[in-house]
Write an enzyme that holds these catalytic residues in place. Structure first.
Site, PDB file in Angstrom:
ATOM      1  N   LYS A  35       0.841  -1.203   0.000  1.00 10.58           N
ATOM      2  CA  LYS A  35       0.000   0.000   0.000  1.00 10.58           C
ATOM      3  C   LYS A  35       0.876   1.253   0.000  1.00 10.58           C
ATOM      4  O   LYS A  35       2.090   1.161   0.240  1.00 10.58           O
ATOM      5  CB  LYS A  35      -0.910  -0.025   1.224  1.00 10.58           C
ATOM      6  CG  LYS A  35      -0.170  -0.031   2.539  1.00 10.58           C
ATOM      7  CD  LYS A  35      -1.111  -0.362   3.690  1.00 10.58           C
ATOM      8  CE  LYS A  35      -0.368  -0.346   5.013  1.00 10.58           C
ATOM      9  NZ  LYS A  35      -1.179  -0.898   6.099  1.00 10.58           N
ATOM     10  N   TYR A 256      18.443  28.360  10.703  1.00 14.75           N
ATOM     11  CA  TYR A 256      17.312  29.168  11.165  1.00 14.75           C
ATOM     12  C   TYR A 256      17.146  29.070  12.670  1.00 14.75           C
ATOM     13  O   TYR A 256      17.258  27.999  13.252  1.00 14.75           O
ATOM     14  CB  TYR A 256      16.022  28.667  10.521  1.00 14.75           C
ATOM     15  CG  TYR A 256      15.879  29.046   9.067  1.00 14.75           C
ATOM     16  CD1 TYR A 256      15.798  30.375   8.677  1.00 14.75           C
ATOM     17  CD2 TYR A 256      15.803  28.054   8.090  1.00 14.75           C
ATOM     18  CE1 TYR A 256      15.646  30.719   7.342  1.00 14.75           C
ATOM     19  CE2 TYR A 256      15.635  28.377   6.750  1.00 14.75           C
ATOM     20  CZ  TYR A 256      15.561  29.721   6.388  1.00 14.75           C
ATOM     21  OH  TYR A 256      15.414  30.054   5.075  1.00 14.75           O
TER      22      TYR A 256
HETATM   23  C1  PLP Z   1      -0.501  -2.017   6.516  1.00 17.98           C
HETATM   24  C2  PLP Z   1      -1.139  -3.281   6.913  1.00 17.98           C
HETATM   25  C3  PLP Z   1      -0.371  -4.430   7.129  1.00 17.98           C
HETATM   26  C4  PLP Z   1       1.136  -4.415   7.080  1.00 17.98           C
HETATM   27  O1  PLP Z   1       1.630  -3.860   8.264  1.00 17.98           O
HETATM   28  P1  PLP Z   1       3.190  -3.750   8.548  1.00 17.98           P
HETATM   29  O2  PLP Z   1       3.269  -3.268   9.943  1.00 17.98           O
HETATM   30  O3  PLP Z   1       3.730  -2.768   7.575  1.00 17.98           O
HETATM   31  O4  PLP Z   1       3.752  -5.106   8.345  1.00 17.98           O
HETATM   32  C5  PLP Z   1      -1.035  -5.604   7.404  1.00 17.98           C
HETATM   33  N1  PLP Z   1      -2.380  -5.644   7.502  1.00 17.98           N
HETATM   34  C6  PLP Z   1      -3.138  -4.562   7.316  1.00 17.98           C
HETATM   35  C7  PLP Z   1      -4.617  -4.671   7.437  1.00 17.98           C
HETATM   36  C8  PLP Z   1      -2.556  -3.345   7.024  1.00 17.98           C
HETATM   37  O5  PLP Z   1      -3.319  -2.257   6.859  1.00 17.98           O
END
Ligand code: PLP
Length: 365
Positions: A35, A256
């Site tokens: 994702k 800054y």
């Molecule tokens: C993002 C996600 C994962 C993966 O999680 P990680 O901590 O990156 O391994 C797994 N299951 C769901 C439902 C997610 O949204």
């Protein structure tokens, strides 16, 4: 000449980390969670390395389309399912498996016209209170889905809130196992943290693990453990060069707000990387950085396009010296993204995802 900053994506590290997920859950299948454009790495860039996975899990429909366009014919799972009824048309057309986490999604399925029945993953809210049916409502949702001609197979899924921390997953595993006891179907519970820390338990490994962050080379439970502990390799390097060097006298300040003031004479390098590249502005003085592979510290505030580095540990450094913000440095040096994230009060996840569009990216073996 372009600005010297660039990001590298290491396909050997991606492949290695995916193998680590398999080792941690040997009898489970592995979803490569990609994702957010593969956690900022770019789906197209990670695809070859992750083809060894059993499926791709993500949540944007356009990302699912991109994975199909790359030629992937295996499973693709939409982790949040449909956002509106017409999303189901794409699921039918591209054979996407999808999570069902609320009653509206069941209504949409019931009204959906499809030649091809869908595989769905029914989500239980076992305690995170983000998505899913409560344990007491789970069975009736399952029964409703099971009666639909649009559905041919129902898998059972939940997500952990504390797989990386002291509370752990026991309460959620128990809720899930009890409420699904006599339901048929494959099961998926574990993210990276659960896969690394708890997958010795067969009910936690289950049929599918969903590993995201570990495959990109960040430890899900940093700072308790680092990537070396888990045998993971950084999949992204962010690097640049020094574009200026200054000799400071005691009392001179940097950047800054003059938040850093020299107490002794000091050589300071200016690196061409700032928050507009995705480097976190919240990193204060002392954030680790590599110059020519040697560990140094940042000084003062991060600007939009630059950061200052204390060059004391590298007297030979000068204009054009290589600066590694995270990932792999020269001569086998390494700076885990988790250390930079920690200095900024955030997680490796956020830094990877925030890599800015203006940074050119190349894929290297
Ligand atoms: C993002 C996600 C994962 C993966 O999680 P990680 O901590 O990156 O391994 C797994 N299951 C769901 C439902 C997610 O949204």
């Amino acid at each position: 000449m372009p600005r010297p900053i660039e990001a590298l994506i290491h396909t050997d590290a991606l492949a290695h980390n995916l193998r680590r997920a398999r080792q941690a859950a040997p009898d489970a299948r592995v979803w490569a969670v990609v994702k957010a454009d593969a956690y900022g790495h770019g789906i197209e860039r990670v695809y070859e390395a992750f083809r060894a996975a059993d499926g791709f899990a993500l949540l944007d429909l356009n990302e699912a389309e991109r994975v199909r366009t790359l030629g992937w014919r295996g499973p693709i799972l939409l982790l949040e399912g449909a956002f509106e009824p017409r999303d189901l048309e794409l699921c039918s057309r591209l054979d996407l498996w999808h999570v069902v986490h609320n009653d509206a999604q069941i209504d949409w399925l019931a009204a959906h016209k499809t030649q091809r029945p869908h595989r769905v993953f029914l989500k239980m809210n076992s305690g995170m209170n983000r998505l899913g049916f409560a344990p007491h409502a789970y069975r009736s949702a399952w029964t409703r889905l099971n009666a639909l001609p649009q559905v041919d197979e129902i898998s059972l899924v939940t997500h952990f809130s504390d797989a990386d921390g002291p509370r752990g997953i026991g309460h959620q595993v128990q809720a899930f196992v009890e409420a699904t006891r006599d339901l048929p179907g494959e099961r998926s519970l574990s993210n990276s943290a659960a896969t690394l820390r708890h997958a010795h338990l067969p009910e936690v490994r289950a049929d599918w693990v969903r590993t995201g962050i570990m495959s990109f080379g960040s430890a899900p439970d940093h700072p308790e453990h680092d990537i070396a502990h888990w045998g993971l390799q950084p999949a992204m390097t962010l690097r640049t060069r020094l574009i200026a060097v200054h000799d400071l006298q005691p009392g001179d300040t940097v950047g800054y707000g003059s938040t850093f003031r020299a107490e002794t004479p000091l050589r300071v390098g200016t690196a061409a990387c700032g928050y507009a590249d995705g480097y976190p502005r919240h990193c204060g003085t002392g954030t680790p950085v590599l110059v020519d592979g040697v560990r140094c510290r940042t000084l003062g505030r991060v600007s939009m396009d630059m950061i200052a580095v204390d060059l004391s540990p590298v007297p030979d450094a000068g204009l054009g010296s290589e600066v590694t913000l995270w990932g792999r440095g020269p001569h086998g040096s390494l700076l885990p993204i988790d250390e930079v994230a920690h200095a900024a009060g955030t997680l490796g996840y956020e830094l990877m995802c925030a890599l800015a569009r203006r940074v050119p990216v190349s894929v290297v073996a």
